[in-house]
Design a protein around this motif. Structure first.
Motif, PDB file in Angstrom:
ATOM      1  N   TYR A 174       8.611  -8.011  -5.133  1.00 37.57           N
ATOM      2  CA  TYR A 174       7.207  -8.060  -5.575  1.00 37.57           C
ATOM      3  C   TYR A 174       7.075  -7.787  -7.068  1.00 37.57           C
ATOM      4  N   GLY A 175       8.115  -8.166  -7.829  1.00 38.43           N
ATOM      5  CA  GLY A 175       8.059  -7.954  -9.269  1.00 38.43           C
ATOM      6  C   GLY A 175       8.022  -6.488  -9.654  1.00 38.43           C
ATOM      7  N   ASP A 176       8.529  -5.609  -8.755  1.00 35.95           N
ATOM      8  CA  ASP A 176       8.498  -4.162  -9.008  1.00 35.95           C
ATOM      9  C   ASP A 176       7.130  -3.740  -9.522  1.00 35.95           C
ATOM     10  N   CYS A 177       6.094  -4.308  -8.921  1.00 39.82           N
ATOM     11  CA  CYS A 177       4.742  -4.038  -9.426  1.00 39.82           C
ATOM     12  C   CYS A 177       4.129  -2.825  -8.755  1.00 39.82           C
ATOM     13  N   LEU A 178       3.157  -2.258  -9.424  1.00 43.69           N
ATOM     14  CA  LEU A 178       2.250  -1.265  -8.858  1.00 43.69           C
ATOM     15  C   LEU A 178       0.870  -1.900  -8.943  1.00 43.69           C
ATOM     16  N   ARG A 233       8.442  11.256  -7.097  1.00 45.97           N
ATOM     17  CA  ARG A 233       9.074  11.309  -8.405  1.00 45.97           C
ATOM     18  C   ARG A 233       8.380  10.368  -9.394  1.00 45.97           C
ATOM     19  N   GLY A 234       7.198   9.877  -9.030  1.00 50.13           N
ATOM     20  CA  GLY A 234       6.388   9.092  -9.938  1.00 50.13           C
ATOM     21  C   GLY A 234       6.738   7.626 -10.009  1.00 50.13           C
ATOM     22  N   GLN A 235       7.525   7.113  -9.053  1.00 53.95           N
ATOM     23  CA  GLN A 235       7.903   5.706  -9.028  1.00 53.95           C
ATOM     24  C   GLN A 235       7.254   5.033  -7.817  1.00 53.95           C
ATOM     25  N   LEU A 236       5.935   4.981  -7.859  1.00 55.51           N
ATOM     26  CA  LEU A 236       5.191   4.469  -6.720  1.00 55.51           C
ATOM     27  C   LEU A 236       5.519   3.013  -6.434  1.00 55.51           C
ATOM     28  N   GLN A 237       5.946   2.269  -7.476  1.00 53.98           N
ATOM     29  CA  GLN A 237       6.276   0.848  -7.254  1.00 53.98           C
ATOM     30  C   GLN A 237       7.497   0.678  -6.363  1.00 53.98           C
ATOM     31  N   TYR A 238       8.256   1.755  -6.124  1.00 51.10           N
ATOM     32  CA  TYR A 238       9.410   1.691  -5.238  1.00 51.10           C
ATOM     33  C   TYR A 238       9.155   2.441  -3.925  1.00 51.10           C
ATOM     34  N   CYS A 239       7.908   2.632  -3.574  1.00 51.91           N
ATOM     35  CA  CYS A 239       7.551   3.374  -2.360  1.00 51.91           C
ATOM     36  C   CYS A 239       8.400   2.917  -1.174  1.00 51.91           C
ATOM     37  N   PHE A 240       8.981   3.891  -0.475  1.00 49.81           N
ATOM     38  CA  PHE A 240       9.843   3.593   0.664  1.00 49.81           C
ATOM     39  C   PHE A 240       9.054   3.434   1.963  1.00 49.81           C
ATOM     40  N   ASN A 241       7.750   3.688   1.923  1.00 48.10           N
ATOM     41  CA  ASN A 241       6.976   3.755   3.166  1.00 48.10           C
ATOM     42  C   ASN A 241       5.636   3.040   3.019  1.00 48.10           C
ATOM     43  N   ALA A 279       0.867  -1.183   0.000  1.00 47.74           N
ATOM     44  CA  ALA A 279       0.000   0.000   0.000  1.00 47.74           C
ATOM     45  C   ALA A 279       0.900   1.230   0.000  1.00 47.74           C
ATOM     46  N   VAL A 280       0.939   1.946  -1.105  1.00 49.91           N
ATOM     47  CA  VAL A 280       1.901   3.038  -1.254  1.00 49.91           C
ATOM     48  C   VAL A 280       1.458   4.262  -0.456  1.00 49.91           C
ATOM     49  N   CYS A 281       2.443   5.058  -0.032  1.00 50.77           N
ATOM     50  CA  CYS A 281       2.147   6.203   0.835  1.00 50.77           C
ATOM     51  C   CYS A 281       1.792   7.461   0.054  1.00 50.77           C
ATOM     52  N   THR A 321      -2.233  -1.190  -8.431  1.00 49.90           N
ATOM     53  CA  THR A 321      -3.345  -0.509  -9.096  1.00 49.90           C
ATOM     54  C   THR A 321      -3.182  -0.481 -10.605  1.00 49.90           C
ATOM     55  N   ARG A 322      -1.962  -0.576 -11.074  1.00 48.96           N
ATOM     56  CA  ARG A 322      -1.689  -0.621 -12.520  1.00 48.96           C
ATOM     57  C   ARG A 322      -1.680  -2.043 -13.047  1.00 48.96           C
ATOM     58  N   ASP A 323      -1.011  -2.938 -12.324  1.00 49.97           N
ATOM     59  CA  ASP A 323      -0.729  -4.266 -12.868  1.00 49.97           C
ATOM     60  C   ASP A 323      -1.834  -5.286 -12.633  1.00 49.97           C
ATOM     61  N   PHE A 324      -2.467  -5.271 -11.472  1.00 50.08           N
ATOM     62  CA  PHE A 324      -3.482  -6.289 -11.198  1.00 50.08           C
ATOM     63  C   PHE A 324      -4.651  -6.235 -12.188  1.00 50.08           C
ATOM     64  N   PRO A 325      -5.289  -5.070 -12.396  1.00 49.44           N
ATOM     65  CA  PRO A 325      -6.411  -5.043 -13.343  1.00 49.44           C
ATOM     66  C   PRO A 325      -5.998  -5.450 -14.757  1.00 49.44           C
ATOM     67  N   MET A 326      -4.801  -5.056 -15.183  1.00 43.60           N
ATOM     68  CA  MET A 326      -4.324  -5.427 -16.512  1.00 43.60           C
ATOM     69  C   MET A 326      -4.166  -6.938 -16.637  1.00 43.60           C
ATOM     70  N   LEU A 327      -3.557  -7.572 -15.637  1.00 44.00           N
ATOM     71  CA  LEU A 327      -3.329  -9.009 -15.710  1.00 44.00           C
ATOM     72  C   LEU A 327      -4.636  -9.787 -15.569  1.00 44.00           C
ATOM     73  N   VAL A 328      -5.565  -9.286 -14.775  1.00 45.97           N
ATOM     74  CA  VAL A 328      -6.886  -9.923 -14.699  1.00 45.97           C
ATOM     75  C   VAL A 328      -7.595  -9.830 -16.049  1.00 45.97           C
ATOM     76  N   ASP A 329      -7.477  -8.692 -16.728  1.00 51.25           N
ATOM     77  CA  ASP A 329      -8.067  -8.570 -18.062  1.00 51.25           C
ATOM     78  C   ASP A 329      -7.460  -9.581 -19.031  1.00 51.25           C
ATOM     79  N   LEU A 330      -6.140  -9.753 -18.987  1.00 56.52           N
ATOM     80  CA  LEU A 330      -5.491 -10.736 -19.857  1.00 56.52           C
ATOM     81  C   LEU A 330      -5.965 -12.143 -19.518  1.00 56.52           C
ATOM     82  N   TYR A 331      -6.156 -12.415 -18.245  1.00 53.08           N
ATOM     83  CA  TYR A 331      -6.690 -13.711 -17.816  1.00 53.08           C
ATOM     84  C   TYR A 331      -8.105 -13.916 -18.362  1.00 53.08           C
TER      85      TYR A 331
END
Length: 368
Positions: A311-315, A100-108, A90-92, A317-327
């Motif tokens: 965690y696969g450097d995932c975000l 800086r727009g890299q939420l997948q690397y959230c430090f917190n 859960a990103v902060c 909110t971006r990656d889950f819906p996309m991969l579910v759509d592909l599924y």
């Protein structure tokens, strides 16, 4: 507060127990989720064995999908009735990485503030901040990612950890793409997911490496073009041979994903990559493991990148819906990762099956 059944590890190495726990009503920034399905991941076994830390008792389970039951007063991103996949990032939105727009690397990244407890009030440590071997669990609302409610919970819940870790290690961390060669060392759930992700983006060849014939068969079914039994010879030389057949002058794979988490297999990955190639470590090592001795000139002389993938450097909110759509479109076979569906009382048996290579994932169906 409400009481529900859940699976708890009370002491290092002791069998897990199904007990009654207390789940608080959600406070600010929190949500209570009715769990429908949760995969049995090797990380849960690590927790039980004390391989993560010693903050017993642990509320196990984290690869989960379910329905939001209630949310705290300030939660707007999800609402009761939403079908969600749970995540442990859960990103902060406020740290340097997020700004800086890299939420997948959230430090917190964060979890629920309140604690679930045993009936006597003993605080539980939820696995990866989730704790989803339970009828219901309390999480930070940002750990809930809304997806297509028609998707099969047992399949898409696996995106919550292992499948996303593998696909993301290949695509997000390793930048696997069409025209690149890939080798994956270790063909458990995460490794096979890396193979499936590599196939999804058109990489070739895709070389699966393991010592277990069953796992290699599964890897081939999920998209590997070649398999290498590393118990029968040097996998590094075999990877180089295969890649040279595809690309003139190749001296290894463009990307090697190490999905075991051991020094000896990491060293194989290092030497199996081509010049300027990338090594991605996604297998989880134990705290005592060290990078093997390597001549520094080899690190310098081969160039490229040595990366770890969290965690696969995932975000989510971006990656889950996309991969579910592909599924849902039939382009990503998440059902193939579900080896069996089990009940909440069957988790110890599922841990045993991890060792014999007979399952990719046992999935607990919580509301059966």
């Amino acid at each position: 507060m409400q009481q529900v059944k859940a699976v708890v590890a009370k002491a290092k190495g002791a069998p897990v127990e199904v007990v009654t726990i207390n789940v608080p009503d959600p406070g600010p920034g929190e949500a209570v989720v009715k769990v429908q399905a949760c995969g049995v991941c090797h990380t849960d076994l690590h927790y039980r064995e004390g391989g993560i830390n010693d903050d017993f008792p642990f509320l196990l389970g984290h690869e989960a999908a379910g329905v939001v039951e209630a949310v705290g007063p300030d939660v707007t991103a999800v609402a009761p009735g939403d079908f969600v996949i749970l995540n442990w990032r859960a990103v902060c939105g406020e740290c340097r990485a997020c700004k800086r727009g890299q939420l997948q690397y959230c430090f917190n990244t964060h979890n629920a503030t309140q604690k679930m407890t045993l009936e006597d009030g003993t605080e539980l440590s939820p696995a990866l901040g989730i704790g989803a071997f339970a009828e219901k669990t309390l999480v930070a609302a940002g750990q809930c990612t809304k997806v297509d409610p028609s998707a099969r919970p047992a399949a898409v819940g696996l995106l919550g950890c292992g499948v996303m870790a593998g696909i993301g290690a290949a695509i997000n961390t390793g930048a696997v793409a069409r025209g690149k060669s890939v080798a994956v060392i270790g063909c458990g759930g995460v490794g096979v997911a890396a193979i499936a992700g590599s196939a999804l983006v058109g990489a070739s060849p895709i070389i699966a490496v393991d010592i277990d014939a069953k796992k290699l068969e599964t890897a081939k079914a999920m998209g590997a073009t070649h398999t290498v039994d590393s118990s029968q010879g040097d996998p590094v030389e075999e990877i180089k041979r295969i890649c040279a057949e595809y690309y003139d002058g190749a001296d290894g794979a463009d990307v090697v994903v190490e999905a075991v988490g051991r020094p000896e297999t990491w060293k194989q990955a290092f030497y199996a990559r081509d010049l300027a190639g990338t090594v991605v470590l996604v297998g989880v090592p134990t705290p005592d493991m060290k990078i093997p001795d390597l001549p520094l000139i080899d690190v310098f002389g081969r160039g490229g990148s040595l990366k770890s993938s969290w965690y696969g450097d995932c975000l989510p909110t971006r990656d889950f819906p996309m991969l579910v759509d592909l599924y849902q479109q039939g382009r990503l076979d998440l059902d193939a990762f579900v080896s069996e569906e089990i009940g909440i009382d069957d988790i110890e048996a599922a841990f045993e099956k991890m060792h014999d290579g007979s399952v990719l994932r046992s999935v607990v169906i919580v509301d059966r």
